[in-house]
Motif scaffolding. Structure first.
Motif, PDB file in Angstrom:
ATOM      1  N   THR A  17      34.096  89.387  73.376  1.00 20.32           N
ATOM      2  CA  THR A  17      35.220  89.396  72.449  1.00 20.32           C
ATOM      3  C   THR A  17      34.856  88.656  71.171  1.00 20.32           C
ATOM      4  N   GLU A  18      35.443  89.081  70.064  1.00 22.05           N
ATOM      5  CA  GLU A  18      35.161  88.448  68.788  1.00 22.05           C
ATOM      6  C   GLU A  18      35.853  87.098  68.699  1.00 22.05           C
ATOM      7  N   PRO A  19      35.228  86.116  68.076  1.00 21.09           N
ATOM      8  CA  PRO A  19      35.885  84.807  67.940  1.00 21.09           C
ATOM      9  C   PRO A  19      37.093  84.910  67.031  1.00 21.09           C
ATOM     10  N   PRO A  20      38.096  84.068  67.238  1.00 22.23           N
ATOM     11  CA  PRO A  20      39.286  84.117  66.377  1.00 22.23           C
ATOM     12  C   PRO A  20      38.937  83.708  64.960  1.00 22.23           C
ATOM     13  N   PRO A  21      39.682  84.194  63.975  1.00 19.48           N
ATOM     14  CA  PRO A  21      39.402  83.815  62.582  1.00 19.48           C
ATOM     15  C   PRO A  21      39.650  82.328  62.385  1.00 19.48           C
ATOM     16  N   PRO A  22      38.957  81.701  61.429  1.00 18.89           N
ATOM     17  CA  PRO A  22      39.175  80.265  61.193  1.00 18.89           C
ATOM     18  C   PRO A  22      40.597  79.987  60.748  1.00 18.89           C
ATOM     19  N   ARG A  23      41.103  78.834  61.149  1.00 19.34           N
ATOM     20  CA  ARG A  23      42.462  78.466  60.793  1.00 19.34           C
ATOM     21  C   ARG A  23      42.517  77.987  59.354  1.00 19.34           C
ATOM     22  N   ALA A  24      43.599  78.372  58.660  1.00 24.86           N
ATOM     23  CA  ALA A  24      43.776  77.928  57.285  1.00 24.86           C
ATOM     24  C   ALA A  24      44.033  76.427  57.256  1.00 24.86           C
ATOM     25  N   GLY A  25      43.496  75.768  56.234  1.00 26.48           N
ATOM     26  CA  GLY A  25      43.717  74.339  56.123  1.00 26.48           C
ATOM     27  C   GLY A  25      42.846  73.718  55.049  1.00 26.48           C
ATOM     28  N   ILE A  26      43.103  72.438  54.772  1.00 26.97           N
ATOM     29  CA  ILE A  26      42.343  71.662  53.804  1.00 26.97           C
ATOM     30  C   ILE A  26      41.864  70.399  54.508  1.00 26.97           C
ATOM     31  N   VAL A  27      40.560  70.194  54.526  1.00 23.52           N
ATOM     32  CA  VAL A  27      39.985  69.042  55.219  1.00 23.52           C
ATOM     33  C   VAL A  27      39.201  68.205  54.211  1.00 23.52           C
ATOM     34  N   VAL A  28      39.616  66.956  54.046  1.00 22.56           N
ATOM     35  CA  VAL A  28      38.922  66.016  53.175  1.00 22.56           C
ATOM     36  C   VAL A  28      38.061  65.103  54.049  1.00 22.56           C
ATOM     37  N   THR A  29      36.808  64.953  53.666  1.00 20.97           N
ATOM     38  CA  THR A  29      35.900  64.052  54.370  1.00 20.97           C
ATOM     39  C   THR A  29      35.513  62.931  53.420  1.00 20.97           C
ATOM     40  N   PRO A  30      36.152  61.755  53.543  1.00 23.00           N
ATOM     41  CA  PRO A  30      35.823  60.667  52.625  1.00 23.00           C
ATOM     42  C   PRO A  30      34.428  60.112  52.885  1.00 23.00           C
ATOM     43  N   ALA A  31      33.793  59.655  51.815  1.00 20.25           N
ATOM     44  CA  ALA A  31      32.546  58.919  51.975  1.00 20.25           C
ATOM     45  C   ALA A  31      32.878  57.534  52.532  1.00 20.25           C
ATOM     46  N   ALA A  32      31.850  56.826  52.975  1.00 21.81           N
ATOM     47  CA  ALA A  32      32.069  55.487  53.521  1.00 21.81           C
ATOM     48  C   ALA A  32      32.729  54.599  52.470  1.00 21.81           C
ATOM     49  N   ALA A  33      33.855  54.010  52.841  1.00 23.17           N
ATOM     50  CA  ALA A  33      34.598  53.179  51.897  1.00 23.17           C
ATOM     51  C   ALA A  33      33.863  51.866  51.655  1.00 23.17           C
ATOM     52  N   PRO A  34      33.881  51.367  50.429  1.00 23.90           N
ATOM     53  CA  PRO A  34      33.241  50.084  50.139  1.00 23.90           C
ATOM     54  C   PRO A  34      34.008  48.938  50.804  1.00 23.90           C
ATOM     55  N   ALA A  35      33.330  47.819  50.986  1.00 26.81           N
ATOM     56  CA  ALA A  35      34.000  46.657  51.572  1.00 26.81           C
ATOM     57  C   ALA A  35      35.172  46.223  50.710  1.00 26.81           C
ATOM     58  N   SER A  36      35.023  46.341  49.410  1.00 29.13           N
ATOM     59  CA  SER A  36      36.110  46.050  48.465  1.00 29.13           C
ATOM     60  C   SER A  36      35.990  47.022  47.312  1.00 29.13           C
ATOM     61  N   GLY A  37      37.075  47.778  47.038  1.00 30.77           N
ATOM     62  CA  GLY A  37      37.010  48.739  45.950  1.00 30.77           C
ATOM     63  C   GLY A  37      37.959  49.900  46.127  1.00 30.77           C
ATOM     64  N   ILE A  38      37.532  51.073  45.635  1.00 32.03           N
ATOM     65  CA  ILE A  38      38.371  52.272  45.575  1.00 32.03           C
ATOM     66  C   ILE A  38      37.768  53.375  46.438  1.00 32.03           C
ATOM     67  N   SER A  39      38.631  54.095  47.159  1.00 35.69           N
ATOM     68  CA  SER A  39      38.194  55.233  47.968  1.00 35.69           C
ATOM     69  C   SER A  39      39.283  56.298  47.945  1.00 35.69           C
ATOM     70  N   ILE A  40      39.016  57.434  48.586  1.00 31.59           N
ATOM     71  CA  ILE A  40      39.994  58.527  48.660  1.00 31.59           C
ATOM     72  C   ILE A  40      40.354  58.801  50.109  1.00 31.59           C
ATOM     73  N   ALA A  41      41.498  59.462  50.304  1.00 31.67           N
ATOM     74  CA  ALA A  41      41.938  59.876  51.637  1.00 31.67           C
ATOM     75  C   ALA A  41      42.933  61.009  51.490  1.00 31.67           C
ATOM     76  N   SER A  42      43.038  61.811  52.546  1.00 32.21           N
ATOM     77  CA  SER A  42      44.028  62.887  52.572  1.00 32.21           C
ATOM     78  C   SER A  42      45.362  62.315  53.033  1.00 32.21           C
ATOM     79  N   GLY A  43      46.424  62.523  52.249  1.00 32.67           N
ATOM     80  CA  GLY A  43      47.732  61.995  52.583  1.00 32.67           C
ATOM     81  C   GLY A  43      48.399  62.741  53.722  1.00 32.67           C
ATOM     82  N   ALA A  44      49.387  62.095  54.330  1.00 30.00           N
ATOM     83  CA  ALA A  44      50.080  62.689  55.472  1.00 30.00           C
ATOM     84  C   ALA A  44      50.844  63.946  55.098  1.00 30.00           C
ATOM     85  N   ALA A  45      51.201  64.106  53.823  1.00 30.96           N
ATOM     86  CA  ALA A  45      51.967  65.281  53.397  1.00 30.96           C
ATOM     87  C   ALA A  45      51.102  66.501  53.112  1.00 30.96           C
TER      88      ALA A  45
END
Length: 203
Positions: free
Chosen positions: A53-81
């Motif tokens: 059987t053929e595999p199911p199509p990939p699910r729609a979505g947006i996935v953010v993969t943050p880089a390693a956050a600094p010990a002190s500074g600025i980073s990014i993340a995907s919000g709960a909304a």
């Protein structure tokens, strides 16, 4: 003159011969009806041996993969909304001390994401946010700072959020350029780092 001799009567069927003929006719009719059904059942029984059987199509979505956050500074993340078609990207402060304001150019993958709006977070309190598109596609110029004689903020939290709309399947990277931070003394905080990350969009 001689009379014509009458023809002998036709022999009567022996007992049981009528029943034999009737049984043979019914058997032939039953076989004619059942044979197509048997062939159909045999042909359908081989369905279990088909290919994988053929595999199911990939699910729609947006996935953010943050880089390693600094010990002190600025980073990014995907919000709960964040949803399957809308990304709420958080610009976060991590373990900072006496942070008064930040300025940076955020580069984002405009081939898969369209910027909708920018909003100030709660970490710096009543800070003033200014943002404008930069030169070229996928660049946002940001300035976020307190005003007047105010102390900086220490700890971790959301500096601002960016809302993006997914416009195509693909992947790309976020990056900070021309970035700077100041404390309440107008100086750059020591050992202050910046980290971004990547995003995968599936529609």
């Amino acid at each position: 003159m001689r009379r014509p001799r009458p023809s002998p009567p036709a022999p009567l069927p022996q007992a049981g011969e009528g029943r034999k003929a009737s049984r043979f006719e019914r058997g032939s009719l039953l076989l004619a009806v059942l044979l197509p059904l048997l062939l159909l059942a045999c042909s359908g029984g081989g369905g279990g041996g088909g290919g994988p059987t053929e595999p199911p199509p990939p699910r729609a979505g947006i996935v953010v993969t943050p880089a390693a956050a600094p010990a002190s500074g600025i980073s990014i993340a995907s919000g709960a909304a964040t949803t399957s078609s809308t990304l709420i990207l958080e610009i976060r402060a991590n373990s900072v001390t006496d942070l008064y304001g930040v300025a940076f150019d955020l580069h984002y993958p405009s081939t898969v994401l369209q910027l909708v709006q920018a909003s100030s977070g709660t970490f710096l309190g009543n800070a003033t946010l200014q943002s404008a598109p930069g030169s070229g596609a996928g660049v946002l110029i940001v300035g976020l700072s307190k005003l007047g004689a105010a102390s900086g903020t220490s700890g971790s939290g959301v500096l601002m959020t960016l809302e993006f709309r997914a416009i195509a399947t693909g992947q790309g990277s976020f990056s900070f350029e021309q970035n700077s931070a100041i404390n309440s003394s107008g100086q750059a905080p020591a050992n202050f780092g910046w980290s971004a990350g990547t995003v995968q969009v599936t529609l």
